[in-house]
Design an enzyme around this catalytic site. Structure first.
Site, PDB file in Angstrom:
ATOM      1  N   GLY A 155       2.596  -1.298   4.368  1.00 41.52           N
ATOM      2  CA  GLY A 155       2.700   0.124   4.062  1.00 41.52           C
ATOM      3  C   GLY A 155       4.156   0.531   3.863  1.00 41.52           C
ATOM      4  N   GLY A 156       4.754   1.104   4.912  1.00 38.72           N
ATOM      5  CA  GLY A 156       6.099   1.677   4.808  1.00 38.72           C
ATOM      6  C   GLY A 156       7.124   0.758   4.159  1.00 38.72           C
ATOM      7  N   ASN A 194       0.864  -1.183   0.000  1.00 38.45           N
ATOM      8  CA  ASN A 194       0.000   0.000   0.000  1.00 38.45           C
ATOM      9  C   ASN A 194       0.902   1.235   0.000  1.00 38.45           C
ATOM     10  OD1 ASN A 194      -1.803   2.040   0.486  1.00 38.45           O
ATOM     11  ND2 ASN A 194      -2.394   1.338   2.536  1.00 38.45           N
ATOM     12  N   TRP A 195       1.004   1.864  -1.160  1.00 37.08           N
ATOM     13  CA  TRP A 195       1.954   2.979  -1.304  1.00 37.08           C
ATOM     14  C   TRP A 195       1.397   4.298  -0.777  1.00 37.08           C
ATOM     15  CZ3 TRP A 195       3.891   1.772  -7.013  1.00 37.08           C
ATOM     16  CH2 TRP A 195       4.622   0.579  -6.970  1.00 37.08           C
ATOM     17  N   LYS A 196       0.146   4.290  -0.378  1.00 40.73           N
ATOM     18  CA  LYS A 196      -0.479   5.489   0.209  1.00 40.73           C
ATOM     19  C   LYS A 196      -0.204   6.727  -0.657  1.00 40.73           C
ATOM     20  CE  LYS A 196      -0.332   3.260   4.690  1.00 40.73           C
ATOM     21  NZ  LYS A 196      -0.270   3.353   6.145  1.00 40.73           N
ATOM     22  N   GLU A 227      -5.933  -5.055  10.405  1.00 43.02           N
ATOM     23  CA  GLU A 227      -4.910  -4.038  10.641  1.00 43.02           C
ATOM     24  C   GLU A 227      -5.216  -3.303  11.941  1.00 43.02           C
ATOM     25  OE1 GLU A 227      -2.746  -2.805   6.829  1.00 43.02           O
ATOM     26  OE2 GLU A 227      -4.506  -1.546   7.004  1.00 43.02           O
ATOM     27  N   HIS A 264      -9.752   1.097   4.693  1.00 41.85           N
ATOM     28  CA  HIS A 264      -8.487   1.283   5.420  1.00 41.85           C
ATOM     29  C   HIS A 264      -8.720   2.223   6.606  1.00 41.85           C
ATOM     30  CE1 HIS A 264      -4.405   2.514   6.382  1.00 41.85           C
ATOM     31  NE2 HIS A 264      -4.008   1.424   5.771  1.00 41.85           N
ATOM     32  N   GLY A 275       2.000   2.097  10.865  1.00 47.01           N
ATOM     33  CA  GLY A 275       2.972   3.187  10.760  1.00 47.01           C
ATOM     34  C   GLY A 275       3.640   3.525  12.082  1.00 47.01           C
ATOM     35  N   GLU A 297      -7.094   4.582   7.776  1.00 43.11           N
ATOM     36  CA  GLU A 297      -6.877   6.014   7.497  1.00 43.11           C
ATOM     37  C   GLU A 297      -8.107   6.621   6.830  1.00 43.11           C
ATOM     38  OE1 GLU A 297      -3.124   5.515   5.484  1.00 43.11           O
ATOM     39  OE2 GLU A 297      -2.216   4.943   7.398  1.00 43.11           O
ATOM     40  N   SER A 313       2.889  -2.372  10.395  1.00 40.50           N
ATOM     41  CA  SER A 313       4.330  -2.467  10.653  1.00 40.50           C
ATOM     42  C   SER A 313       4.903  -3.836  10.280  1.00 40.50           C
ATOM     43  CB  SER A 313       4.650  -2.118  12.112  1.00 40.50           C
ATOM     44  OG  SER A 313       4.286  -0.767  12.380  1.00 40.50           O
TER      45      SER A 313
HETATM   46  P1  PGA Z   1       2.505   0.135   7.743  1.00 45.83           P
HETATM   47  O1  PGA Z   1       1.086   0.397   7.049  1.00 45.83           O
HETATM   48  O2  PGA Z   1       3.023  -1.173   7.188  1.00 45.83           O
HETATM   49  O3  PGA Z   1       3.355   1.306   7.359  1.00 45.83           O
HETATM   50  O4  PGA Z   1       2.267   0.051   9.207  1.00 45.83           O
HETATM   51  C1  PGA Z   1       0.187  -0.657   6.822  1.00 45.83           C
HETATM   52  C2  PGA Z   1      -1.073  -0.133   6.190  1.00 45.83           C
HETATM   53  O5  PGA Z   1      -1.482   0.989   6.495  1.00 45.83           O
HETATM   54  O6  PGA Z   1      -1.700  -0.821   5.370  1.00 45.83           O
END
Ligand code: PGA
Length: 266
Positions: free
Chosen positions: A238-239, A14-16, A172, A100, A178, A102, A217
């Site tokens: 994500g990251g 997930n490149w956000k 999640e 998600h 994050g 967010e 994470s």
């Molecule tokens: P993260 O993000 O791996 O940076 O914690 C995961 C996500 O939001 O899908």
């Protein structure tokens, strides 16, 4: 280590809100090259809307599929700023992330809109990656499973068993996204098992088929232990997905953990 699962591992990056179009195409190319020899794992990247079409063209006919990070539930109409699932399909997507945390926390997404989006995705021929997860306050209050149950029940309402078996659920925990603080494998397994049991109320076949991803994470050094849990079928990353070597190592390690030896190397 668990016995080999019939469910095919899947890892979605997930490149956000990162990367311009050229960066995204370059990262996608590196991912494609890095996972070219992984045979038993699905690898997906989710660029921002603007980069989807370019990335999809670059990845065409290859092993890496493209996901969007969100969609709207109507196909067309006076909905300024929205992007429909059918448009995403047209641009080359095969998956779409819905719900998600967010989106839920920052953009007012509700359990009901997550359901509308998941159903729109399936109508358009996309596979939804339906996210659920509790906040730290909910976990501390002992409400984790109740919260996940509520989110899941609402998200899968009016989705047929066949469609549900093709869909993905991503657990999640909000406190792990994050933050560098991942759920322990046992914490993840507890929730994944709960989700699978709940899916089993629909049918045993749905429970056996639906892939449940862990997100929050995920890193190369924690994915093996997470994937060793029976009900963890992959990761929403994500990251670590923005660093090509990390993402490739995660996909390889995950495959190895499920008893399907990785045939490639970084
Ligand atoms: P993260 O993000 O791996 O940076 O914690 C995961 C996500 O939001 O899908």
């Amino acid at each position: 280590m668990s016995t080999p699962s019939k469910r095919r591992p899947l890892f979605c990056g997930n490149w956000k809100l990162h990367g311009n179009i050229a960066d995204s195409v370059e990262l996608a190319t590196q991912v494609r090259n890095g996972v070219a020899t992984l045979r038993d794992t699905d690898v997906v990247v989710a660029p921002s809307f603007l980069a989807i079409e370019s990335v999809a063209r670059r990845l065409e006919n290859g092993p890496v599929a493209v996901s969007a990070q969100d969609c709207y539930w109507e196909d067309k109409g006076a909905f300024t700023g929205e992007v429909s699932a059918t448009q995403l399909r047209d641009a080359g997507c095969r998956y779409v992330i819905v719900g998600h945390s967010e989106r839920r926390q920052l953009f007012g997404e509700t359990d009901a809109t997550v359901n509308l989006k998941a159903r729109a995705a399936l109508r358009a021929g996309l596979l939804p990656i339906i996210c659920v997860g509790e906040t730290l306050a909910e976990r501390d209050a002992g409400e984790t499973l109740a919260r996940i149950g509520t989110q899941l029940d609402a998200a899968i309402r009016d989705i047929s068993d066949d469609d549900l078996a093709r869909s993905l659920i991503a657990y999640e925990p909000v406190w792990a996204i994050g933050t560098g603080r991942n759920a322990t494998p046992a914490q993840a397994q507890e929730v994944h098992r709960f989700v699978r049991t709940r899916l089993g109320a629909r049918s045993a076949a749905v429970a056996a088929a639906t892939r449940i991803l862990y997100g929050g994470s995920v890193k190369p050094d924690n994915i093996v232990a997470l994937m060793a849990e029976e009900d963890v079928d992959g990761g929403l990353v994500g990251g670590a997905s923005l660093v090509v070597d990390s993402f490739i190592k995660i996909a390889q390690a995950g495959q190895t953990a499920k008893g399907q030896p990785a045939k490639g190397s970084v």
